[in-house]
Design a protein around this motif. Structure first.
Motif, PDB file in Angstrom:
ATOM      1  N   ARG A  94       0.825  -1.211   0.000  1.00  0.00           N
ATOM      2  CA  ARG A  94       0.000   0.000   0.000  1.00  0.00           C
ATOM      3  C   ARG A  94       0.859   1.260   0.000  1.00  0.00           C
ATOM      4  N   ALA A  95       1.999   1.210   0.698  1.00  0.00           N
ATOM      5  CA  ALA A  95       2.846   2.402   0.845  1.00  0.00           C
ATOM      6  C   ALA A  95       4.010   2.427  -0.135  1.00  0.00           C
ATOM      7  N   ASN A  96       4.108   1.384  -0.967  1.00  0.00           N
ATOM      8  CA  ASN A  96       5.216   1.285  -1.909  1.00  0.00           C
ATOM      9  C   ASN A  96       6.565   1.305  -1.182  1.00  0.00           C
ATOM     10  N   LYS A  97       6.657   0.495  -0.144  1.00  0.00           N
ATOM     11  CA  LYS A  97       7.885   0.383   0.648  1.00  0.00           C
ATOM     12  C   LYS A  97       8.277  -1.081   0.765  1.00  0.00           C
ATOM     13  N   THR A  98       9.502  -1.324   1.201  1.00  0.00           N
ATOM     14  CA  THR A  98       9.999  -2.692   1.328  1.00  0.00           C
ATOM     15  C   THR A  98      10.205  -3.123   2.778  1.00  0.00           C
ATOM     16  N   LYS A  99      10.181  -2.165   3.720  1.00  0.00           N
ATOM     17  CA  LYS A  99      10.468  -2.498   5.112  1.00  0.00           C
ATOM     18  C   LYS A  99       9.512  -1.786   6.057  1.00  0.00           C
ATOM     19  N   VAL A 100       9.391  -2.376   7.241  1.00  0.00           N
ATOM     20  CA  VAL A 100       8.605  -1.769   8.314  1.00  0.00           C
ATOM     21  C   VAL A 100       9.461  -1.702   9.573  1.00  0.00           C
ATOM     22  N   THR A 101       9.085  -0.805  10.460  1.00  0.00           N
ATOM     23  CA  THR A 101       9.626  -0.807  11.819  1.00  0.00           C
ATOM     24  C   THR A 101       8.592  -1.454  12.716  1.00  0.00           C
ATOM     25  N   LEU A 102       9.035  -2.345  13.584  1.00  0.00           N
ATOM     26  CA  LEU A 102       8.138  -3.052  14.487  1.00  0.00           C
ATOM     27  C   LEU A 102       8.289  -2.511  15.907  1.00  0.00           C
ATOM     28  N   PHE A 103       7.166  -2.135  16.512  1.00  0.00           N
ATOM     29  CA  PHE A 103       7.142  -1.813  17.937  1.00  0.00           C
ATOM     30  C   PHE A 103       6.396  -2.935  18.651  1.00  0.00           C
ATOM     31  N   GLY A 104       7.082  -3.637  19.536  1.00  0.00           N
ATOM     32  CA  GLY A 104       6.466  -4.758  20.239  1.00  0.00           C
ATOM     33  C   GLY A 104       6.379  -4.496  21.724  1.00  0.00           C
ATOM     34  N   HIS A 105       5.162  -4.570  22.272  1.00  0.00           N
ATOM     35  CA  HIS A 105       4.975  -4.391  23.710  1.00  0.00           C
ATOM     36  C   HIS A 105       4.555  -5.705  24.352  1.00  0.00           C
ATOM     37  N   SER A 106       5.295  -6.131  25.387  1.00  0.00           N
ATOM     38  CA  SER A 106       4.959  -7.318  26.167  1.00  0.00           C
ATOM     39  C   SER A 106       4.878  -8.550  25.256  1.00  0.00           C
ATOM     40  N   TRP A 107       3.695  -9.158  25.085  1.00  0.00           N
ATOM     41  CA  TRP A 107       3.583 -10.287  24.145  1.00  0.00           C
ATOM     42  C   TRP A 107       4.075  -9.883  22.757  1.00  0.00           C
ATOM     43  N   GLY A 108       3.821  -8.643  22.372  1.00  0.00           N
ATOM     44  CA  GLY A 108       4.326  -8.159  21.093  1.00  0.00           C
ATOM     45  C   GLY A 108       5.840  -8.136  21.028  1.00  0.00           C
ATOM     46  N   SER A 109       6.496  -8.100  22.197  1.00  0.00           N
ATOM     47  CA  SER A 109       7.957  -8.102  22.226  1.00  0.00           C
ATOM     48  C   SER A 109       8.527  -9.503  22.023  1.00  0.00           C
ATOM     49  N   ILE A 110       7.664 -10.507  21.978  1.00  0.00           N
ATOM     50  CA  ILE A 110       8.040 -11.845  21.543  1.00  0.00           C
ATOM     51  C   ILE A 110       7.822 -11.967  20.036  1.00  0.00           C
ATOM     52  N   LEU A 111       6.654 -11.537  19.601  1.00  0.00           N
ATOM     53  CA  LEU A 111       6.287 -11.628  18.190  1.00  0.00           C
ATOM     54  C   LEU A 111       7.257 -10.839  17.309  1.00  0.00           C
ATOM     55  N   GLY A 112       7.630  -9.637  17.750  1.00  0.00           N
ATOM     56  CA  GLY A 112       8.502  -8.783  16.958  1.00  0.00           C
ATOM     57  C   GLY A 112       9.871  -9.378  16.675  1.00  0.00           C
ATOM     58  N   PRO A 113      10.625  -9.791  17.701  1.00  0.00           N
ATOM     59  CA  PRO A 113      11.942 -10.387  17.448  1.00  0.00           C
ATOM     60  C   PRO A 113      11.876 -11.680  16.645  1.00  0.00           C
ATOM     61  N   LEU A 114      10.882 -12.520  16.901  1.00  0.00           N
ATOM     62  CA  LEU A 114      10.759 -13.755  16.126  1.00  0.00           C
ATOM     63  C   LEU A 114      10.554 -13.444  14.645  1.00  0.00           C
ATOM     64  N   PHE A 115       9.727 -12.436  14.364  1.00  0.00           N
ATOM     65  CA  PHE A 115       9.498 -12.059  12.975  1.00  0.00           C
ATOM     66  C   PHE A 115      10.750 -11.432  12.364  1.00  0.00           C
ATOM     67  N   ALA A 116      11.391 -10.527  13.093  1.00  0.00           N
ATOM     68  CA  ALA A 116      12.577  -9.847  12.567  1.00  0.00           C
ATOM     69  C   ALA A 116      13.713 -10.821  12.302  1.00  0.00           C
ATOM     70  N   ALA A 117      13.813 -11.867  13.122  1.00  0.00           N
ATOM     71  CA  ALA A 117      14.850 -12.876  12.903  1.00  0.00           C
ATOM     72  C   ALA A 117      14.551 -13.704  11.664  1.00  0.00           C
ATOM     73  N   ARG A 118      13.291 -13.946  11.406  1.00  0.00           N
ATOM     74  CA  ARG A 118      12.899 -14.768  10.262  1.00  0.00           C
ATOM     75  C   ARG A 118      12.908 -13.973   8.954  1.00  0.00           C
ATOM     76  N   TYR A 119      12.528 -12.691   9.031  1.00  0.00           N
ATOM     77  CA  TYR A 119      12.420 -11.870   7.819  1.00  0.00           C
ATOM     78  C   TYR A 119      13.202 -10.566   7.977  1.00  0.00           C
ATOM     79  N   PRO A 120      14.495 -10.626   8.167  1.00  0.00           N
ATOM     80  CA  PRO A 120      15.261  -9.384   8.385  1.00  0.00           C
ATOM     81  C   PRO A 120      15.180  -8.425   7.211  1.00  0.00           C
ATOM     82  N   GLN A 121      14.957  -8.949   6.008  1.00  0.00           N
ATOM     83  CA  GLN A 121      14.879  -8.101   4.819  1.00  0.00           C
ATOM     84  C   GLN A 121      13.624  -7.239   4.804  1.00  0.00           C
ATOM     85  N   LYS A 122      12.661  -7.566   5.673  1.00  0.00           N
ATOM     86  CA  LYS A 122      11.412  -6.802   5.722  1.00  0.00           C
ATOM     87  C   LYS A 122      11.357  -5.831   6.902  1.00  0.00           C
TER      88      LYS A 122
END
Length: 334
Positions: free
Chosen positions: A120-148
């Motif tokens: 939608r934004a014509n971009k290739t990457k996002v910044t992830l802000f993870g709070h609490s449970w989100g702080s588990i989801l964020g690192p797991l995703f960033a480790a799997r898809y660092p290019q994103k």
């Protein structure tokens, strides 16, 4: 992923427009991972970096609080993506296939969200802000898809989740003993018991912690009600469903998510990392966060302490939080 079509009448609601021809303010239900999920995108300039907010829980949508305390500043510097995850907030559906409430499915859902907003934004990457449970989801995703991922920002950062639950329980018990709150002490010992907890005992333990921290005072409860009543995308009905949705998620996911140990599963990230920690966080104690941060390998690691915050610096010290996000972190994101 497509706009959802369902026999149920899913109404996404409205979000106020943002002035400016390059702004975006949209809210909708999308079919993510085969189910309807609520997504809102807001920002003053589409050229700004994408920031996906990963809420806590599992099962605690924090969109209403981010909109109340943080959106005015964040939406000037970022294009902010508010996502009520599967089974949470406005994405809650009692008919949802419970077998899909797994960590792997949430990572797959997040991947779809990332691809959608990048397209939608014509971009290739996002910044992830993870709070609490989100702080588990964020690192797991960033480790799997660092290019994103351009950067990861953690708050209430969990590392070894089982160790975190033990530390939180011990703090709550010791604080009840220190204050001679015998009823809470006895309940923690004889009814709640030490972790691991089921959904019922966990909520009891967290309620006792909230009482000790003063989060159940009349003034605090009144403030939460006012936030929901004045939020343009929410209503008091969303607040009334809070405990039902939390219990639903905890019952289905707690055993799996509390077995996650990022010290073992994500010892390294290939993206810049930032950690915004409440000095008085008793839900995820700072020493638990720092145990992970200290061993994590990353291109950069920066920790910002919030001396007057507990588990939610974005609510406890919103001015410092917003300034940190906009003036400290934003210039360092590609």
């Amino acid at each position: 992923m497509n706009e959802s079509a369902s026999s149920r009448n899913w109404i996404a609601g409205r979000t106020p427009p943002i002035p400016g021809q390059d702004s975006v303010a949209e809210v909708r239900y999308l079919c993510i991972g085969g189910v309807n999920q609520w997504l809102m995108i807001r920002g003053c300039d589409r050229a700004n970096p994408l920031l996906i907010m990963l809420h806590g829980g599992p099962g605690i949508s924090e969109t209403v609080f981010w909109r109340y305390y943080n959106s005015q500043e964040l939406e000037k510097a970022f294009t902010v993506v508010y996502w009520d995850q599967r089974g949470s907030g406005k994405s809650y559906d009692p008919t949802l296939n419970k077998d899909t409430m797994t960590l792997e499915q949430f990572l797959s859902d997040l991947n779809e969200v990332v691809d959608y907003v990048c397209d939608r934004a014509n971009k290739t990457k996002v910044t992830l802000f993870g709070h609490s449970w989100g702080s588990i989801l964020g690192p797991l995703f960033a480790a799997r898809y660092p290019q994103k991922v351009a950067a990861y920002i953690g708050s209430g950062q969990i590392g070894d989740w089982a160790a975190s639950e033990r530390a939180t329980y011990e703090y709550t018990l010791s604080e009840a003993q220190r204050r001679s709150w015998k009823r809470i002490e006895l309940d923690l010992k004889n009814v709640v018991g030490r972790p691991p907890h089921n959904s019922e005992s966990l909520i009891k333990q967290r309620n006792h912690l909230a009482k000790l921290d003063g989060d159940t005072s009349f003034g605090h409860v009144l403030m939460i009600c006012r936030i929901f009543l004045t939020a343009p995308e929410h209503s008091i009905f969303d607040l009334l469903q809070f405990y039902k949705i939390l219990a639903y998620n905890i019952e289905l996911m707690w055993t799996e998510v509390t077995s996650v140990n990022l010290l073992e599963s994500v010892p390294e990230l290939q993206v810049p990392t930032f950690f915004l920690l409440g000095r008085n966080d008793h839900c995820v104690l700072p020493e638990i966060s720092m145990e992970y941060i200290q061993v994590l390998k990353a291109p950069s690691k920066e920790v910002v302490w919030f001396d007057h915050s507990r588990h939610q610096p974005f609510m406890d010290e919103p001015e410092k939080f917003n300034s940190t996000m906009v003036n400290f972190i934003r210039p360092k994101i590609e």
